[in-house]
Design a protein around this motif. Structure first.
Motif, PDB file in Angstrom:
ATOM      1  N   ARG A   1       6.034  -1.048 -10.586  1.00  0.00           N
ATOM      2  CA  ARG A   1       5.333  -1.715  -9.485  1.00  0.00           C
ATOM      3  C   ARG A   1       3.899  -1.201  -9.348  1.00  0.00           C
ATOM      4  O   ARG A   1       2.983  -1.978  -9.047  1.00  0.00           O
ATOM      5  N   LEU A   2       3.683   0.065  -9.568  1.00  0.00           N
ATOM      6  CA  LEU A   2       2.328   0.603  -9.504  1.00  0.00           C
ATOM      7  C   LEU A   2       1.443  -0.022 -10.580  1.00  0.00           C
ATOM      8  O   LEU A   2       0.248  -0.241 -10.360  1.00  0.00           O
ATOM      9  N   ALA A   3       2.042  -0.323 -11.723  1.00  0.00           N
ATOM     10  CA  ALA A   3       1.293  -0.946 -12.816  1.00  0.00           C
ATOM     11  C   ALA A   3       0.825  -2.350 -12.447  1.00  0.00           C
ATOM     12  O   ALA A   3      -0.132  -2.873 -13.046  1.00  0.00           O
ATOM     13  N   LEU A   4       1.481  -2.982 -11.463  1.00  0.00           N
ATOM     14  CA  LEU A   4       1.099  -4.320 -11.028  1.00  0.00           C
ATOM     15  C   LEU A   4      -0.149  -4.312 -10.151  1.00  0.00           C
ATOM     16  O   LEU A   4      -0.783  -5.359  -9.968  1.00  0.00           O
ATOM     17  N   MET A   5      -0.496  -3.162  -9.597  1.00  0.00           N
ATOM     18  CA  MET A   5      -1.641  -3.097  -8.686  1.00  0.00           C
ATOM     19  C   MET A   5      -2.938  -3.397  -9.435  1.00  0.00           C
ATOM     20  O   MET A   5      -3.100  -3.042 -10.596  1.00  0.00           O
ATOM     21  N   LYS A   6      -3.859  -4.042  -8.735  1.00  0.00           N
ATOM     22  CA  LYS A   6      -5.152  -4.381  -9.306  1.00  0.00           C
ATOM     23  C   LYS A   6      -5.937  -3.119  -9.656  1.00  0.00           C
ATOM     24  O   LYS A   6      -5.828  -2.094  -8.966  1.00  0.00           O
ATOM     25  N   ASP A   7      -6.727  -3.191 -10.700  1.00  0.00           N
ATOM     26  CA  ASP A   7      -7.626  -2.081 -11.006  1.00  0.00           C
ATOM     27  C   ASP A   7      -8.549  -1.851  -9.810  1.00  0.00           C
ATOM     28  O   ASP A   7      -9.146  -2.794  -9.272  1.00  0.00           O
ATOM     29  N   GLY A   8      -8.651  -0.601  -9.378  1.00  0.00           N
ATOM     30  CA  GLY A   8      -9.503  -0.260  -8.254  1.00  0.00           C
ATOM     31  C   GLY A   8      -8.847  -0.400  -6.903  1.00  0.00           C
ATOM     32  O   GLY A   8      -9.475  -0.101  -5.873  1.00  0.00           O
ATOM     33  N   ALA A   9      -7.593  -0.859  -6.862  1.00  0.00           N
ATOM     34  CA  ALA A   9      -6.894  -1.012  -5.585  1.00  0.00           C
ATOM     35  C   ALA A   9      -6.551   0.355  -4.991  1.00  0.00           C
ATOM     36  O   ALA A   9      -6.507   1.367  -5.699  1.00  0.00           O
ATOM     37  N   THR A  10      -6.308   0.357  -3.674  1.00  0.00           N
ATOM     38  CA  THR A  10      -5.981   1.588  -2.965  1.00  0.00           C
ATOM     39  C   THR A  10      -4.578   1.491  -2.385  1.00  0.00           C
ATOM     40  O   THR A  10      -4.220   0.485  -1.767  1.00  0.00           O
ATOM     41  N   LEU A  11      -3.791   2.549  -2.568  1.00  0.00           N
ATOM     42  CA  LEU A  11      -2.461   2.643  -1.971  1.00  0.00           C
ATOM     43  C   LEU A  11      -2.539   3.603  -0.792  1.00  0.00           C
ATOM     44  O   LEU A  11      -2.986   4.748  -0.935  1.00  0.00           O
ATOM     45  N   VAL A  12      -2.117   3.122   0.381  1.00  0.00           N
ATOM     46  CA  VAL A  12      -2.098   3.945   1.595  1.00  0.00           C
ATOM     47  C   VAL A  12      -0.645   4.182   1.972  1.00  0.00           C
ATOM     48  O   VAL A  12       0.124   3.235   2.154  1.00  0.00           O
ATOM     49  N   ASN A  13      -0.270   5.449   2.109  1.00  0.00           N
ATOM     50  CA  ASN A  13       1.105   5.763   2.509  1.00  0.00           C
ATOM     51  C   ASN A  13       1.096   6.689   3.712  1.00  0.00           C
ATOM     52  O   ASN A  13       0.741   7.868   3.614  1.00  0.00           O
ATOM     53  N   THR A  14       1.494   6.128   4.876  1.00  0.00           N
ATOM     54  CA  THR A  14       1.676   6.925   6.085  1.00  0.00           C
ATOM     55  C   THR A  14       3.131   6.868   6.530  1.00  0.00           C
ATOM     56  O   THR A  14       3.452   7.260   7.658  1.00  0.00           O
ATOM     57  N   ALA A  15       4.017   6.374   5.654  1.00  0.00           N
ATOM     58  CA  ALA A  15       5.425   6.163   6.020  1.00  0.00           C
ATOM     59  C   ALA A  15       6.266   7.381   5.642  1.00  0.00           C
ATOM     60  O   ALA A  15       6.399   8.324   6.431  1.00  0.00           O
ATOM     61  N   ARG A  16       6.837   7.366   4.450  1.00  0.00           N
ATOM     62  CA  ARG A  16       7.641   8.477   3.946  1.00  0.00           C
ATOM     63  C   ARG A  16       7.267   8.712   2.490  1.00  0.00           C
ATOM     64  O   ARG A  16       7.038   7.768   1.729  1.00  0.00           O
ATOM     65  N   GLY A  17       7.241   9.981   2.102  1.00  0.00           N
ATOM     66  CA  GLY A  17       6.781  10.336   0.767  1.00  0.00           C
ATOM     67  C   GLY A  17       7.610   9.755  -0.347  1.00  0.00           C
ATOM     68  O   GLY A  17       7.077   9.351  -1.389  1.00  0.00           O
ATOM     69  N   ASP A  18       8.950   9.686  -0.163  1.00  0.00           N
ATOM     70  CA  ASP A  18       9.790   9.277  -1.283  1.00  0.00           C
ATOM     71  C   ASP A  18       9.832   7.769  -1.496  1.00  0.00           C
ATOM     72  O   ASP A  18      10.540   7.282  -2.368  1.00  0.00           O
ATOM     73  N   LEU A  19       9.060   7.009  -0.723  1.00  0.00           N
ATOM     74  CA  LEU A  19       8.923   5.590  -1.016  1.00  0.00           C
ATOM     75  C   LEU A  19       8.072   5.366  -2.263  1.00  0.00           C
ATOM     76  O   LEU A  19       8.079   4.285  -2.856  1.00  0.00           O
ATOM     77  N   VAL A  20       7.330   6.400  -2.647  1.00  0.00           N
ATOM     78  CA  VAL A  20       6.458   6.326  -3.817  1.00  0.00           C
ATOM     79  C   VAL A  20       6.903   7.380  -4.835  1.00  0.00           C
ATOM     80  O   VAL A  20       7.157   8.530  -4.477  1.00  0.00           O
ATOM     81  N   ASP A  21       7.008   6.967  -6.088  1.00  0.00           N
ATOM     82  CA  ASP A  21       7.258   7.915  -7.183  1.00  0.00           C
ATOM     83  C   ASP A  21       5.945   8.659  -7.420  1.00  0.00           C
ATOM     84  O   ASP A  21       5.011   8.135  -8.033  1.00  0.00           O
ATOM     85  N   THR A  22       5.860   9.872  -6.904  1.00  0.00           N
ATOM     86  CA  THR A  22       4.605  10.613  -6.915  1.00  0.00           C
ATOM     87  C   THR A  22       4.079  10.837  -8.324  1.00  0.00           C
ATOM     88  O   THR A  22       2.878  10.673  -8.587  1.00  0.00           O
TER      89      THR A  22
END
Length: 329
Positions: free
Chosen positions: A225-246
């Motif tokens: 899913r991270l590979a689908l993000m546009k080049d230069g896009a920003t990911l903001v996470n204020t929810a829970r850490g494990d929602l994202v594969d760090t």
């Protein structure tokens, strides 16, 4: 509540006022922080009708509740009650209230700032300016950035997600929403366009995560899913850490392809050698988006209001239902 949080609460002027108000509607000892109900004064526990809790509150097990036969309500002056409310509380018919909506306010404000700063590449410009110590040539370097008709993707119409959507309305932004529990009609009422998660990720300049921590949301932002993000896009996470594969995110960040604003991570504190501390395209903060300093007073006010309603025999305004916990953080 935990002793450290208890001391911080008592140090805030707004909280002192709220606690004075609390004394007018209840007999309460605000000098002692109870962190273990099994070692607390059994006479006080036996008389308790309402528990006023906060972060660090002890687990309300069947054993602990046996010590409080008169308990009728748990009023939580913080967000999630998952960390201390057990099935035993619901079985006994005890009413639970949470100030989660109050805690959503500063998180949404933090997120709004992160989104707007990401659009203008404020962090990049600041670092370029600091490095050059003279006015940088902005036009060629930052062409294409700004907040006019940028696309923002909101993942999760939680209390915080809905508040962020509300705060974004005055701006010329296109807002997408992914939430499997929100139908198209409700999404349109919120003023956003409902899309699938992959579509949201593909088209958004900024993706902001507000989904709950559930088994099905674990690593929802994985390598694919991270590979689908546009080049230069920003990911903001204020929810829970494990929602994202760090580790997967770091792989994209070290190339400079993505940017990130991370208030939560997995683990909670990254290892000392983590690239997250030094990458120029990462803003890393130690879980400060939620209530901090005098913002704790807002949650305290809401919780004291709930105790006042209980004392008057009125329904609690921010009651938590057991089935809500299935979809909440």
């Amino acid at each position: 509540m935990g002793a450290q949080i208890h001391r911080q609460l008592l140090a805030e002027p707004e909280t002192v006022t709220a606690l004075t108000r609390l004394h007018t509607v209840a007999r309460v000892d605000t000098t002692t922080a109870v962190t273990d109900l099994t070692t607390a004064d059994p006479r006080e526990l036996a008389a308790a009708e309402v528990l006023f809790t906060h972060w660090g509150a002890p687990l309300l097990t069947e054993e602990a509740l046996t010590l409080m036969p008169r308990l009728r309500a748990v009023v939580h002056a913080a967000g999630s009650v998952k960390h201390h409310v057990t099935d035993a509380v619901w079985r006994r018919g005890i009413t639970v209230s949470s100030a989660a909506a109050a805690n959503a306010v500063p998180v949404a404000e933090f997120t709004l700032a992160a989104i707007l700063f990401a659009g203008k590449r404020v962090l990049d410009v600041a670092r370029a300016y600091t490095g050059a110590r003279s006015r940088p040539d902005l036009l060629p370097y930052y062409t294409g950035h700004g907040n006019y008709h940028r696309t923002v993707g909101i993942v999760g119409a939680s209390r915080i997600g809905r508040r962020v959507i509300e705060l974004l309305r005055p701006f010329d932004l296109d807002v997408l929403l992914h939430d499997p529990h929100v139908d198209a009609h409700r999404a349109r009422a919120l003023g956003v366009r409902p899309v699938g998660l992959d579509e949201l990720v593909r088209h958004s300049d900024v993706v902001s995560i507000h989904a709950p921590q559930l088994p099905e949301t674990h690593h929802m932002f994985d390598t694919r899913r991270l590979a689908l993000m546009k080049d230069g896009a920003t990911l903001v996470n204020t929810a829970r850490g494990d929602l994202v594969d760090t580790e997967a995110l770091i792989a994209h960040l070290v190339t400079g392809r993505l940017h990130a604003v991370l208030d939560v991570t997995e683990p909670d504190v990254p290892p000392a050698d983590s690239p997250l501390y030094t990458l120029p395209n990462v803003l890393l903060t130690p879980h400060i988006a939620g209530s901090l300093g005098n913002e704790l007073g807002r949650m305290t006010d809401w919780a004291v209001d709930e105790v006042a309603r209980y004392a008057q025999g009125l329904p609690l305004a921010h009651q938590v239902a057991p089935d809500e916990l299935i979809r909440s953080a």
